[in-house]
Motif scaffolding. Sequence first.
Motif, mmCIF file in Angstrom:
data_model
loop_
_atom_site.group_PDB
_atom_site.id
_atom_site.type_symbol
_atom_site.label_atom_id
_atom_site.label_comp_id
_atom_site.label_asym_id
_atom_site.label_seq_id
_atom_site.Cartn_x
_atom_site.Cartn_y
_atom_site.Cartn_z
ATOM 1 N N THR A 15 -4.623 -4.102 4.708
ATOM 2 C CA THR A 15 -5.477 -3.958 3.526
ATOM 3 C C THR A 15 -6.294 -5.226 3.311
ATOM 4 O OG1 THR A 15 -3.699 -2.708 2.495
ATOM 5 C CG2 THR A 15 -5.460 -3.483 1.043
ATOM 6 N N TYR B 169 -4.692 3.643 2.914
ATOM 7 C CA TYR B 169 -4.275 3.239 4.260
ATOM 8 C C TYR B 169 -3.112 2.249 4.225
ATOM 9 C CZ TYR B 169 -4.662 1.234 8.940
ATOM 10 O OH TYR B 169 -4.387 0.784 10.208
ATOM 11 N N ASP C 260 -3.781 -2.693 -5.629
ATOM 12 C CA ASP C 260 -3.250 -3.207 -4.360
ATOM 13 C C ASP C 260 -4.310 -4.164 -3.814
ATOM 14 O OD1 ASP C 260 -2.028 -3.462 -1.884
ATOM 15 O OD2 ASP C 260 -2.915 -1.620 -1.096
ATOM 16 N N SER D 274 0.840 -1.204 0.000
ATOM 17 C CA SER D 274 0.000 0.000 0.000
ATOM 18 C C SER D 274 0.878 1.258 0.000
ATOM 19 C CB SER D 274 -0.929 0.000 1.209
ATOM 20 O OG SER D 274 -1.710 -1.174 1.204
HETATM 21 MG MG LIG Z 1 -1.772 -2.910 2.456
#
Ligand SMILES: [Mg+2]
Length: 437
Positions: free
Chosen positions: A251, A243, A271, A231
């Motif tokens: 995540t 985040y 992601d 991330s």
């Molecule tokens: Mg992440």
Amino acid sequence: LKDRDVVSRQCESSDNRASVQRAVLTGLCMPKEDPLDWPRRMDELARLAATAGAREVGRVVQNHTASSKTLVGKGKVEEIRQLAEDLEADLVIFLNDLSPSQHHNLQEAIGYPIVDRTVLILDIFAQHAVTRDGHIQVELAQLQHQLSRLTSHGQTLSQQGGGAGARIPIGTRGPGETKLEMDRRKIRQRITRLKQEVEHIRKVRGEQRRRRQRSSLPIISMVGYTNAGKSTLLNTLTQSDIYADDLLFATLDPTTRRMDFDSGKAALVSDTVGFITDLPEPLEAAFAATLEEIKYSDLLLHVVDVTSQRLDEEMSAVFTVLDHLEARDKPVLTVFNKIDQTPHISEHLLSRFAPAVCISALTGKGMDQLASQLETMCIPQERNLELFLPYSEGKLHALLYSKGSILSESSLDTGQRIHATIPEHLADPFLAFQVDE
Ligand SMILES: [Mg+2]
Ligand SMILES: Nc1nc2c(ncn2[C@@H]2O[C@H](COP(=O)(O)OP(=O)(O)OP(=O)(O)O)[C@@H](O)[C@H]2O)c(=O)[nH]1
């Protein structure tokens, strides 16, 4: 390490007793497992526990001698109980997965709530799920796990959920209305409904994917062990603010951002949820809809934390999930991240996983090299063609007009003189019609 070796340590008890749960970590190192790897696996368990809101206050490991009833031997059970009592623990966390009866027997004998690694990871997912899609998939995983734990009487063997206002014990948190108090029939009904919802998620994702494919931008999927820095890297590459945190499984929901290259070309970068060794089966199955995205990308960016003590295991865990997703044949660019934290990366490592680049997603080091490598790998290279293409080659004319770019053309008696470019992988059939400029 001797057969019944004990590793026990007491951590300073500065934790906030109101919110942090105190955990004794334990496990059985099987004969086929490497005892030297065990401390690092226990460290990862401690990080999982910390992510779930529990602090390690003590650690007990047993080597080899197993009991089918309680996993660890009788003496070790008593030792764990005593340690939990001495250290005023709230729960005991096992690295090994426990069968329903082992769980039951251990809880009876030790007298403290028992949580195994799978339940711990399910609990973290339950806490970190943000979107509705995330909630649905986590609840499905929890219920499937719970169904496999039900006794013949239809009772769950896991501990009871916390009452109103009380802090909720690890292993009993869930995003759904159900918590852990349902009978088999109700669980089955709810699983059926959740599966329908997951099917719906898959359809919506498929539609979004087709839209992205129509935009004809190449799609890059980031994959990697949890906490590798995916991330953070997406933020650095695309100047975003998603985040990222020093947590495992920060995540859960996939995010896609556009990345612009200096040349003016662009790609989409996604992601997604991080991987872990022995990802619990129900989670992998429930998150199939999320992970499926990886299958449809043009390039995988494998983000690796070079500071990890278990680099090989972590990379293998990623390859295992890619195998399950049938995505091993995708082109992969390996990114060794966090080089700000280590002075030296071996040439051997770089060549073993070539093509590879070293970066720091945090400081931005190596980003230019990464961007140019990404562009080379995911933007199709164009071949310049000077052709005399006979009119009889209808299919090639059609291919050239649909996939290539015509720079100039002139009509002659039996065919056309064309100057065009076409993606490299489509160039072969045209080579026989090349003429000198
Ligand atoms: Mg992440
Ligand atoms: N020192 C250093 N820390 C980094 C770097 N990249 C990421 N981190 C830190 O590593 C931690 C994890 O980063 P994330 O980007 O959340 O990792 P992730 O791969 O998305 O992890 P999950 O979503 O939990 O699977 C954060 O505390 C980051 O600040 C880096 O290049 N150097």
